[in-house]
Design a protein around this motif. Structure first.
Motif, PDB file in Angstrom:
ATOM      1  N   GLU A   1     -16.770 -11.102  -4.956  1.00  0.00           N
ATOM      2  CA  GLU A   1     -16.736 -11.638  -3.594  1.00  0.00           C
ATOM      3  C   GLU A   1     -18.012 -12.381  -3.200  1.00  0.00           C
ATOM      4  O   GLU A   1     -18.013 -13.109  -2.208  1.00  0.00           O
TER       5      GLU A   1
ATOM      6  N   TYR B   1     -10.245  -7.049  -0.624  1.00  0.00           N
ATOM      7  CA  TYR B   1     -11.542  -7.524  -1.106  1.00  0.00           C
ATOM      8  C   TYR B   1     -12.679  -6.748  -0.451  1.00  0.00           C
ATOM      9  O   TYR B   1     -12.537  -6.217   0.655  1.00  0.00           O
TER      10      TYR B   1
ATOM     11  N   ASP C   1      -7.859  -2.017  -4.881  1.00  0.00           N
ATOM     12  CA  ASP C   1      -7.666  -3.334  -4.285  1.00  0.00           C
ATOM     13  C   ASP C   1      -6.371  -3.494  -3.487  1.00  0.00           C
ATOM     14  O   ASP C   1      -5.915  -4.607  -3.237  1.00  0.00           O
TER      15      ASP C   1
ATOM     16  N   ASP D   1     -15.786  -6.742   1.727  1.00  0.00           N
ATOM     17  CA  ASP D   1     -16.258  -7.624   2.794  1.00  0.00           C
ATOM     18  C   ASP D   1     -17.775  -7.810   2.655  1.00  0.00           C
ATOM     19  O   ASP D   1     -18.535  -6.865   2.816  1.00  0.00           O
ATOM     20  N   PRO D   2     -18.227  -9.037   2.347  1.00  0.00           N
ATOM     21  CA  PRO D   2     -19.671  -9.273   2.196  1.00  0.00           C
ATOM     22  C   PRO D   2     -20.472  -8.940   3.459  1.00  0.00           C
ATOM     23  O   PRO D   2     -21.678  -8.677   3.368  1.00  0.00           O
TER      24      PRO D   2
ATOM     25  N   ASN E   1     -10.930  -8.891  -9.248  1.00  0.00           N
ATOM     26  CA  ASN E   1     -11.114  -9.700  -8.039  1.00  0.00           C
ATOM     27  C   ASN E   1     -11.854  -8.964  -6.936  1.00  0.00           C
ATOM     28  O   ASN E   1     -12.274  -9.579  -5.961  1.00  0.00           O
ATOM     29  N   ALA E   2     -11.961  -7.655  -7.081  1.00  0.00           N
ATOM     30  CA  ALA E   2     -12.623  -6.831  -6.071  1.00  0.00           C
ATOM     31  C   ALA E   2     -13.730  -6.008  -6.720  1.00  0.00           C
ATOM     32  O   ALA E   2     -13.540  -5.417  -7.777  1.00  0.00           O
TER      33      ALA E   2
END
Length: 363
Positions: A208, A343, A144, A345-346, A187-188
């Motif tokens: 995410e 993060y 991350d 990326d969606p 968080n990632a």
């Protein structure tokens, strides 16, 4: 003779010992530097008497294949928010960075190499700004840190998770079950994402992309016919439903962050409460992802990180973090390295390719 102090802080991960060895092996080629190790992050230098160990080639021989860290590590006792007991018995968090810099210098240390993730590197930056020559090495199995393409330990964690996932696929198939495997990822969701693609998961849930439970159930039910079928789900510990909250607990005293874990059970209960008829089972990999022998890729980048970190010290280039970028090793300022979180990326290539493979993210 100049003295270098090496620290390993935060959660342990495969490859830490390879970094230590790389530093020592490179330093041994110089005539005016000796390397010392600080036990349990910076706790060793903060104690009376101090706990440090001389690191020479004999001390690090063969350690690159060992998991963990020969120096020990901790995610407690952050010197930026050090829990100090007051006269009335209460605990007050104080900034001990100025005191710590004086502590380093009074014990004869000329430079620091701090091996750790974003939290540890925030400490590195604070020490550097307070006048201590510091070089950072990125360490986090969550991958991350945005300044480097990969952190060491990540590939080993993914391999461990994938091996476990492969085993769950066969038993899910045999019993027509829904298997939920929880991996690390506060968080990632990098570990979850890589594992899902490598293992052929049907569903991947990451921090995410908050998931819609109905979409998850829809994907599950598409895999069943008259009760026969199976589904394997990978979920990161920091994942949560839309309009939901993360699954967490207070954790130990002295930690600066809450403790995550158990989201697989949360998801399992959500599915059952929604009336899903399939048999659901849960597996938490937990700290198995942090342990064991590092894979070759992690040994290589960790070893090179160690060499390059020592060379930054030799060149007097402090306040910098060694990174791997575009298949080359370089460095960036620590301040830059911790300024942006890495993060998933969606809309990025990996997520879109996973969707192209039929993997649902519950969105």
């Amino acid at each position: 003779m100049k003295k270098l102090l090496v620290s390993t802080g935060g959660g342990d991960c495969p490859g830490l010992n390879a970094v230590i060895r790389g530093i020592v092996k490179r330093a041994s080629q110089e005539q005016d530097w000796e390397v010392w190790g600080c036990y349990e992050a910076f706790n060793g230098i903060m104690e009376d008497p101090i706990r440090v160990i001389r690191l020479d080639e004999k001390a690090v021989a063969g350690i690159h294949v060992q998991g963990g860290t020969i120096l020990g590590t901790t995610n407690k006792g952050n010197p930026m928010q050090f829990p100090e007991k007051q006269a009335d018995g209460t605990i007050k968090k104080v900034n001990r960075i100025p005191w710590l810099v004086e502590r380093f210098k009074s014990n004869g240390f000329d430079a620091i190499i701090n091996i750790g993730g974003d939290g540890s590197q925030a400490i590195s930056q604070a020490l550097f700004e307070a006048g201590m020559p510091v070089v950072g090495v990125p360490k986090t199995i969550d991958n991350d840190l945005s300044s480097t393409d990969f952190t060491f330990g990540f590939q080993t964690a993914v391999q461990t998770a994938t091996d476990s996932f492969d085993r769950l696929v066969t038993t899910a198939n045999s019993h027509h079950r829904v298997m939920i495997m929880e991996v690390m990822g506060r968080n990632a969701g990098w570990i979850a994402l890589y594992t899902a693609i490598a293992g052929g998961a049907e569903i991947c849930l990451i921090p995410e992309i908050p998931y819609d439970l109905n979409k998850v159930i829809e994907k599950i039910e598409s895999r069943y016919n008259n009760g026969r079928g199976f589904v394997n789900i990978v979920i990161a510990e920091g994942a949560m439903a839309k309009n939901g909250t993360i699954t967490s607990s207070k954790g130990e005293e002295g930690r600066t962050s809450i403790r995550l874990g158990g989201v697989c059970f949360t998801l399992s209960q959500q599915l059952k409460d929604a009336g899903l008829e399939a048999d659901v089972r849960e597996t938490v990999l937990g700290h198995t992802q942090r342990g064991g022998t590092p894979v070759a890729f992690d040994r290589v980048i960790a070893s090179v990180f160690g060499v390059k970190a020592m060379e930054l010290v030799l060149a007097g280039k402090f306040g910098r973090l060694v990174v791997l970028k575009n298949n080359d090793f370089s460095s960036v300022t620590i301040k830059e390295a911790i300024s942006e979180y890495n993060y998933v990326d969606p809309k990025g290539t990996l997520v879109q390719s996973a969707k192209g493979l039929g993997i649902s993210f519950g969105d």
